[in-house]
Write a protein that holds these residues in place. Sequence first.
Motif, short mmCIF file in Angstrom:
data_model
loop_
_atom_site.label_atom_id
_atom_site.label_comp_id
_atom_site.label_asym_id
_atom_site.label_seq_id
_atom_site.Cartn_x
_atom_site.Cartn_y
_atom_site.Cartn_z
N ALA A 354 -3.29 -98.24 32.76
CA ALA A 354 -3.70 -97.22 33.36
C ALA A 354 -3.55 -96.09 32.76
O ALA A 354 -4.69 -95.48 33.27
CB ALA A 354 -3.66 -97.17 35.10
N ASP A 378 -5.21 -88.53 36.04
CA ASP A 378 -4.52 -88.85 36.93
C ASP A 378 -4.69 -89.78 37.85
O ASP A 378 -5.53 -90.77 38.24
CB ASP A 378 -2.89 -88.47 37.68
N ASP A 379 -6.32 -88.57 38.00
CA ASP A 379 -7.34 -89.56 38.60
C ASP A 379 -8.30 -90.72 38.47
O ASP A 379 -8.21 -91.48 38.97
CB ASP A 379 -8.55 -87.93 39.17
N SER A 381 -7.09 -92.43 36.48
CA SER A 381 -5.77 -93.57 35.74
C SER A 381 -6.16 -94.47 37.59
O SER A 381 -6.35 -95.63 37.41
CB SER A 381 -4.32 -93.20 36.07
N GLN A 382 -5.85 -93.36 38.48
CA GLN A 382 -6.51 -94.21 40.07
C GLN A 382 -7.64 -95.25 40.21
O GLN A 382 -7.30 -95.69 40.45
CB GLN A 382 -5.92 -92.60 40.70
N ARG A 385 -7.18 -98.46 38.83
CA ARG A 385 -6.10 -98.94 39.17
C ARG A 385 -7.02 -99.89 40.86
O ARG A 385 -6.85 -100.71 40.48
CB ARG A 385 -4.45 -98.28 39.82
N ASN A 386 -8.08 -98.72 41.91
CA ASN A 386 -8.42 -99.10 42.44
C ASN A 386 -9.47 -100.13 42.13
O ASN A 386 -9.72 -101.26 42.68
CB ASN A 386 -9.12 -97.75 42.93
N GLN A 393 -11.11 -96.95 48.30
CA GLN A 393 -10.08 -95.75 48.55
C GLN A 393 -11.18 -94.91 49.01
O GLN A 393 -11.79 -93.89 48.01
CB GLN A 393 -9.08 -95.61 47.21
#
Length: 397
Positions: A354, A378-379, A381-382, A385-386, A393
């Motif tokens: 990620a 980071d956004d 990566s998130q 992951r989602n 999300q």
Amino acid sequence: MSSVHYWNYPTDIFCGSGALGALAERCKLLGMHNPLLVTDPGMLALEPLALLKVHLTQADIPFAVFSDVASNPTMQDVALGVEAFKAGKHDSLIALGGGSAMDAAKGISLAAVDVQGLDRFEWSQVIAHYPTLADFPHLDLPRLIALPTTAGTGSELGREAVLTRSEDSIKRVISHPEMLPATVILDPVLTRGLPAALTAATGMDALTHHIEAFCSPLYHPMSSGVAVEGIRLIQQHLVNAHDDGQNMVAREGMLVASAMAAVAFQKGLGGVHALAHPLGARYHKHHGLLNAILLPYVLLANRDTIETDIGRLARYLELPQPDFEGFLDWVLELRKRLGIPHSLSEIGLDADDAAWVGEQALADISSSDTNACVLDADDYSQIFRNAVHGVLQGAKP
Ligand SMILES: [Zn+2]
């Protein structure tokens, strides 16, 4: 409006069942006396190539076929193509296939003339040195006629080629205005053999192009209008083309929508493509499939910025619930209807990478810069992951 905008619309297009009949005449009009026909190896035994050969042979136009093209074409493929182009003393190119054949042919046209072209017209260089099409040096590239056999990439109407650098598996976007095909032939007959799963994945790629272009913050109302109607065409035709590959009305509708998307994304793409590019290069997954899976997760990440515009779009599409939620539901339902997985884990990806994915997505200068809102690594990566875990999300329960 406070600043000056630069716009340029594309090229000659012949569209409809039987449009292939224009090929030989266009070759003659464009002075294409000995074209190199670039296609992918999967096309060698298929009907579209046989049809093209008949048209060229009957018109006494000599040609050779080059098919050493990977599904994500590489700089190495282009180098081999240039060798074939020069060895056969070809003067022009015909691209037949999906985005890989189109992109390889464009790369060959550039590299055949300008050995440094693939580096000096890489996207970051283009942004730095060639702000408008008029700023590019004139190279007198070989003429190219493009005949898509899939309805997805829209590469036939683009000035870019996405090529993978073999050393690090990074996709590079190469751009030069003369790589735009001189003529595009959209004949649905050429797409009727496309399997249902590929029809779905490539169609969702076209849909993603339109949605990301529509949501891009760049000011280009002509492209915004094209995107809105392109999305409606996909709403009308994608399921029918998927369910019945012989449905020529649906096939033509998808070819048109796909080509229109390349006009729409003169506004830019966004986070879906920023993520799909590195994932495609690293894991060798189909570009359209990755986009189709990623799309809802990126829509949700952009939600605050795009909610009003998406509501307007949902009303144009006459969705039963004409707002962001209704649009998201339509996308999710369409994906399901086409048999596309909901999460990246279902196609074998995990979230271990990620952090790398986030950095690569942010570095995807052709897409991340024009996402609807600013996202950091980071956004991304998130979001990744989602998408791996199938977590919507930000969706209302
Ligand atoms: Zn795409």
